[in-house]
Write a protein that holds these residues in place. Structure first.
Motif, PDB file in Angstrom:
ATOM      1  N   ARG A  66       0.830  -1.197   0.000  1.00 29.49           N
ATOM      2  CA  ARG A  66       0.000   0.000   0.000  1.00 29.49           C
ATOM      3  C   ARG A  66       0.868   1.251   0.000  1.00 29.49           C
ATOM      4  O   ARG A  66       2.070   1.198   0.316  1.00 29.49           O
TER       5      ARG A  66
ATOM      6  N   ARG B 167       2.379   4.727   1.495  1.00 29.38           N
ATOM      7  CA  ARG B 167       2.603   5.283   2.820  1.00 29.38           C
ATOM      8  C   ARG B 167       1.804   6.582   2.930  1.00 29.38           C
ATOM      9  O   ARG B 167       1.682   7.333   1.981  1.00 29.38           O
ATOM     10  N   GLY B 168       1.251   6.816   4.096  1.00 26.55           N
ATOM     11  CA  GLY B 168       0.469   8.036   4.289  1.00 26.55           C
ATOM     12  C   GLY B 168      -0.982   7.853   3.880  1.00 26.55           C
ATOM     13  O   GLY B 168      -1.490   6.747   3.724  1.00 26.55           O
TER      14      GLY B 168
ATOM     15  N   THR C 276      -3.187   9.373  -3.963  1.00 27.53           N
ATOM     16  CA  THR C 276      -2.514  10.048  -2.855  1.00 27.53           C
ATOM     17  C   THR C 276      -2.225  11.494  -3.232  1.00 27.53           C
ATOM     18  O   THR C 276      -2.422  11.900  -4.385  1.00 27.53           O
TER      19      THR C 276
ATOM     20  N   PRO D 220       5.180   7.084  -2.611  1.00 28.10           N
ATOM     21  CA  PRO D 220       5.911   6.236  -1.654  1.00 28.10           C
ATOM     22  C   PRO D 220       5.050   5.028  -1.276  1.00 28.10           C
ATOM     23  O   PRO D 220       3.880   5.171  -0.926  1.00 28.10           O
TER      24      PRO D 220
ATOM     25  N   ALA E 103       4.824   0.986   0.736  1.00 25.58           N
ATOM     26  CA  ALA E 103       5.345   0.140   1.809  1.00 25.58           C
ATOM     27  C   ALA E 103       4.794  -1.268   1.642  1.00 25.58           C
ATOM     28  O   ALA E 103       3.602  -1.452   1.365  1.00 25.58           O
TER      29      ALA E 103
ATOM     30  N   SER F 289       4.688  -5.135   3.590  1.00 23.57           N
ATOM     31  CA  SER F 289       4.939  -5.936   4.786  1.00 23.57           C
ATOM     32  C   SER F 289       4.434  -7.346   4.515  1.00 23.57           C
ATOM     33  O   SER F 289       3.260  -7.539   4.175  1.00 23.57           O
TER      34      SER F 289
ATOM     35  N   THR G 299      10.032  -6.615   4.844  1.00 21.62           N
ATOM     36  CA  THR G 299       9.492  -5.281   4.621  1.00 21.62           C
ATOM     37  C   THR G 299      10.222  -4.627   3.464  1.00 21.62           C
ATOM     38  O   THR G 299      11.344  -5.008   3.110  1.00 21.62           O
TER      39      THR G 299
ATOM     40  N   ASP H  70      10.323  -0.464   1.709  1.00 23.99           N
ATOM     41  CA  ASP H  70       9.868   0.882   1.386  1.00 23.99           C
ATOM     42  C   ASP H  70      10.437   1.258   0.035  1.00 23.99           C
ATOM     43  O   ASP H  70      11.657   1.122  -0.196  1.00 23.99           O
TER      44      ASP H  70
ATOM     45  N   GLU I  73       9.607   3.744  -3.880  1.00 25.99           N
ATOM     46  CA  GLU I  73       8.830   4.749  -4.584  1.00 25.99           C
ATOM     47  C   GLU I  73       8.472   4.228  -5.975  1.00 25.99           C
ATOM     48  O   GLU I  73       9.261   3.512  -6.602  1.00 25.99           O
TER      49      GLU I  73
END
Length: 601
Positions: free
Chosen positions: A55, A57-58, A79, A121, A123, A125, A171, A173, A175
């Motif tokens: 998904r 981030r933010g 976003t 951005p 993320a 998991s 995990t 992170d 872009e």
């Protein structure tokens, strides 16, 4: 987020198993080996049950839909930085088309991230928990992939980006720019077996074959009638709940999603019920084609086998297993803390007399495909008719599977009548003159008894059981299966009273005190109103019920009338079957076709 709403989930399927992914991009349920196998993701039933989240981030907004004619899900995340899509699918085998899809599933969950605009951005998991969260995973990097093994199960995660991992979680992170694509593939394989070929992260379009496979099936099964697009979408859901190696259709993809929050009516529905069989076959006949219906009947005949005088099992595993002993998974807290979480279903031990009629009714529907009738099918149907003739006077657990006591349920008696009626219609194809005379006598006696004992003059309706004053929506099957016309004065009074006393804004509970409305019963009401000549009212009701599906057109078993939340196992085959058959009934009425003596397709 754990314990997202049931209706927040979408269904992915591959002909052997199902995965549920929520609006936030988290896969919260997957039993990769087959529908009723142990889970590797179960966050739907416990915050720590395992998941795979992908998904932004933010903050973000979500719009999602299935690619047309498929069970491949595309989620659009909007976003403040831009827009990105995540396309999810359980892979189908390359080259499989039409009725062959899902027979040899690669057992791979594929997720494709694509940048649409801006720079977003993201993320990821990944936290598998094996055997209903009994085992934590230990992730091992091997040949550029992350491998996790627990006993008989091995998962291998491959990605087009490098993954960071700890002992039990991976995990990432990253872009995503406009025009950029990243691919993630998670494949299941038995630890001591051969791993199947799966799409790779280097494949330019790893879900292309899956899309073509689903569309090839959908294109072979057009529905000519009202609500055609809606019916085809619901038919795809039924196909997604089909275990393709055998043809069995499971009641739902999940276990233990509660009928009432905080309650304990949390059961495992990942099995195939004869109770559902007759309705499932009709829906497949209407919305798909006789090939699927015929495969389902063949599976039932094989699973039931030779009956003789023994009790007919009411449900089976997807490959015909009979012993489905129920046990509690103490490792999972339950959806919204609604314990217990059950695996297996003790209802397999119950006696439900309706199954006798349901199998005979299905055979009658397929009578042209059973000519000539194989000897083993004839023996099975004769045994079922004989049991209906001798056991219809006995109490049973009823179609709602009561666990407190056996009763003389009206719907069970009605289905015994159905079984005897269809046996008589088969005539010499099924029995000799003595058999037919005996079945005819018992059929007529069953009918007379139902009309006499089932009607409660004080209530002014046919009630759920002999001697009861309790209304039960299961009696709505009477006009649908041709026992009584919907316009019969007593039947019409029953329909009206059920609507008034069990209804809530057009939706029906099964009985007074049922905590939630039951989608199938609501669709039954729409069918009954159509058969009674109130098509406009039935159409309005149908559209109200259909609007209660989630944004992807999926239904759970029930709906909380106070909150509008879907409850029960998900997606529920019964609910989708009800929609298909109600749409067919409305279509038949709109064409001016006459009421058939069976009252269904």
């Amino acid at each position: 987020m754990a314990n997202d709403r049931i209706a927040d989930h979408g269904l992915l399927a591959d002909g052997r198993s199902a995965a549920l992914v929520d609006r936030n991009g988290s896969v919260n349920w997957w039993c990769p080996e087959r529908f009723d196998a142990p889970s590797v993701f179960a966050r739907l039933l416990d915050p720590n049950g395992g998941h795979w989240s992908l998904r932004p981030r933010g903050r973000f907004e979500v719009h999602r839909s299935y690619l047309p004619g498929t069970l491949v899900l595309r989620t659009v995340f909007r976003t403040g930085q831009g827009e990105v899509t995540v396309t999810d699918g359980l892979a189908l085998e390359p080259g499989a088309r039409g009725h062959q899809i899902g027979r040899r599933s690669p057992r791979a969950l594929v997720r494709v991230v694509e940048g649409v605009s801006g720079v977003v951005p993201m993320a990821m998991s990944y936290c598998p928990r094996f055997e209903y969260a009994r085992r934590d995973a230990y992730l091992v990097r091997r040949d550029g992939t992350l491998r996790a093994t627990a006993g008989p199960t091995t998962l291998t995660l491959d990605a087009s980006l490098p993954l960071a991992s700890t002992a039990g979680e991976a995990t990432l992170d990253f872009e995503v720019h406009a025009g950029q694509r990243e691919t993630f593939t998670l494949r299941y394989a038995p630890t001591y077996g051969e791993a199947p070929a799966v799409p790779t992260v280097d494949d330019p379009d790893p879900l292309a074959e899956t899309v073509l496979g689903w569309r090839s099936w959908a294109e072979e099964h057009p529905f000519q009638g009202s609500y055609a697009e809606l019916v085809q979408r619901n038919a795809l859901v039924l196909q997604g709940l089909t275990y393709q190696p055998s043809g069995a259709v499971v009641a739902a993809a999940t276990t233990s999603l509660p009928e009432e929050l905080g309650g304990d009516r949390n059961y495992d529905y990942r099995y195939a019920w004869l109770r559902d069989f007759c309705l499932t076959l009709r829906a497949l006949w209407v919305a798909a084609c006789p090939t699927e219906a015929g495969r389902l009947f063949d599976w039932v005949a094989s699973a039931v086998g030779r009956v003789g005088g023994s009790q007919v099992p009411i449900m089976f595993g997807v490959e015909g297993e009979r012993e489905l002993d129920e046990r509690t998974m103490e490792t999972l807290r339950g959806y919204a803390d609604s314990a217990p979480v059950r695996v297996g279903n003790e209802a397999w031990r119950q006696r439900q007399l309706d199954v006798l009629g349901e199998v005979l009714d299905a055979a009658w529907r397929l009578r042209d495909h059973l000519d000539p009738m194989p000897e083993e099918i004839r023996d099975l149907l004769r045994d079922l008719a004989d049991q209906a003739a001798t056991s219809w006077r006995e109490p049973d657990a009823g179609m709602w599977e009561a666990r407190d006591a056996q009763r003389h349920y009206l719907s069970s008696k009605v289905y015994c009548w159905v079984g005897l009626d269809r046996a008589v219609r088969f005539g010499e194809r099924l029995g000799d003159a003595d058999d037919l005379a005996r079945w005819t006598r018992q059929r007529d006696e069953v009918r007379e008894t139902i009309l006499r004992e089932g009607w409660n003059a004080d209530v002014g309706a046919y009630t759920g059981a002999f001697g009861s004053d309790r209304l039960d929506a299961s009696v709505l099957v009477m006009p649908i299966i041709g026992f009584l016309p919907a316009a019969d004065p007593r039947m019409r009074a029953t329909i009206n009273l059920i609507d008034r006393r069990l209804g809530h804004n057009g939706l029906l509970r099964r009985w007074d005190g049922d905590p939630a409305t039951f989608h199938l019963c609501s669709f039954w009401l729409a069918q009954c109103l159509t058969l009674a000549g109130e098509r406009d009212r039935a159409a309005r009701l149908f559209e109200i019920i259909a609007s209660k599906a989630n944004d992807l057109g999926l239904f759970a078993e029930q709906l909380d009338p106070r909150t509008g939340e879907q409850l029960g196992n998900f997606p529920q085959a019964f609910s989708h079957i009800g929609l298909i058959l109600a749409a067919w009934q409305l279509s038949t009425a709109s064409t001016g076709a006459t009421y058939s003596e069976e009252g269904y397709p």
